[in-house]
Design an enzyme around this catalytic site. Sequence first.
Site, PDB file in Angstrom:
ATOM      1  N   TYR A  35       5.741  20.307 -31.922  1.00 30.72           N
ATOM      2  CA  TYR A  35       5.802  21.723 -31.539  1.00 30.72           C
ATOM      3  C   TYR A  35       6.455  22.577 -32.629  1.00 30.72           C
ATOM      4  CZ  TYR A  35       4.065  21.217 -26.728  1.00 30.72           C
ATOM      5  OH  TYR A  35       3.274  21.017 -25.613  1.00 30.72           O
ATOM      6  N   ASN A  74       3.131  22.624 -17.538  1.00 25.30           N
ATOM      7  CA  ASN A  74       1.712  22.931 -17.318  1.00 25.30           C
ATOM      8  C   ASN A  74       0.816  21.733 -17.620  1.00 25.30           C
ATOM      9  OD1 ASN A  74       1.905  22.890 -20.037  1.00 25.30           O
ATOM     10  ND2 ASN A  74       1.394  25.040 -20.382  1.00 25.30           N
ATOM     11  N   PHE A  80      12.023  29.539 -25.986  1.00 22.16           N
ATOM     12  CA  PHE A  80      11.856  28.403 -25.079  1.00 22.16           C
ATOM     13  C   PHE A  80      11.797  27.053 -25.790  1.00 22.16           C
ATOM     14  CE2 PHE A  80       7.601  30.191 -25.941  1.00 22.16           C
ATOM     15  CZ  PHE A  80       6.923  29.071 -26.416  1.00 22.16           C
ATOM     16  N   LYS A 113       1.569  15.490 -20.209  1.00 23.06           N
ATOM     17  CA  LYS A 113       3.010  15.661 -20.401  1.00 23.06           C
ATOM     18  C   LYS A 113       3.784  14.962 -19.270  1.00 23.06           C
ATOM     19  CE  LYS A 113       2.165  20.239 -22.487  1.00 23.06           C
ATOM     20  NZ  LYS A 113       2.621  21.655 -22.469  1.00 23.06           N
ATOM     21  N   GLU A 121      -1.801  16.482 -35.575  1.00 24.87           N
ATOM     22  CA  GLU A 121      -1.174  15.915 -34.377  1.00 24.87           C
ATOM     23  C   GLU A 121      -1.569  14.445 -34.176  1.00 24.87           C
ATOM     24  OE1 GLU A 121      -2.276  18.760 -31.346  1.00 24.87           O
ATOM     25  OE2 GLU A 121      -1.047  20.333 -32.276  1.00 24.87           O
ATOM     26  N   HIS A 169      -1.407  19.115 -22.947  1.00 23.70           N
ATOM     27  CA  HIS A 169      -1.469  19.738 -24.273  1.00 23.70           C
ATOM     28  C   HIS A 169      -2.808  19.374 -24.887  1.00 23.70           C
ATOM     29  CE1 HIS A 169      -0.709  20.736 -28.455  1.00 23.70           C
ATOM     30  NE2 HIS A 169      -1.299  19.596 -28.739  1.00 23.70           N
ATOM     31  N   ARG A 183      -9.707  22.561 -24.562  1.00 25.01           N
ATOM     32  CA  ARG A 183      -8.849  23.722 -24.269  1.00 25.01           C
ATOM     33  C   ARG A 183      -9.394  24.487 -23.050  1.00 25.01           C
ATOM     34  NH1 ARG A 183      -4.058  24.866 -27.123  1.00 25.01           N
ATOM     35  NH2 ARG A 183      -4.511  27.082 -26.927  1.00 25.01           N
TER      36      ARG A 183
END
Length: 136
Positions: A49, A112, A57, A9, A126, A115, A85
């Site tokens: 998303y 964070n 958020f 990100k 995706e 993704h 993950r």
Amino acid sequence: MERTLVLLKPDAVERRLIGRILAIYEEKGLNITALRMLKPTREIAEVHYQEHRDKPFFSELVAFLTRGKVCALIIEGENVVKTVRKINGATDPAEAEAGTIRGRFALSKGENLVHASDSVDSAEREIAIWFPGLAD
Ligand code: IDP
Ligand code: MG
């Protein structure tokens, strides 16, 4: 072979962590089979998303993802969805194991760093968003 979609990100790019993060996936023995740098449009971020569109958020999340370039990857390997993950760690870096990417390098639940798709079906959805030419 199983595939997953990973995003480094904007915080990862801004902090010049791309090389270190890619090395972690490669050292695990996974194969990076596609890679591109792009500044996501609002449309791409919202579709990516979409499951979170009703969360409080969501607008903050879209603003974050679109504020600069991301590094989008397809990673392939056995059980790659689950494995990546695990390498990334829990969403909230305060909960992430110390050896994970989020546990090592992140502090904020919003920013964070990474993704990764949460299932094989999500990965294919995706991949079609970020690498339309490489969709199944
Ligand atoms: P994941 O990235 O671990 O799959 P998700 O629950 O799918 O986590 O959330 C997507 C992203 O939305 C997170 O990675 C994080 O950037 C952001 N996010 C999740 N929960 C919050 C929150 O409570 N506040 C701000 N941002 C959040
Ligand atoms: Mg998620």
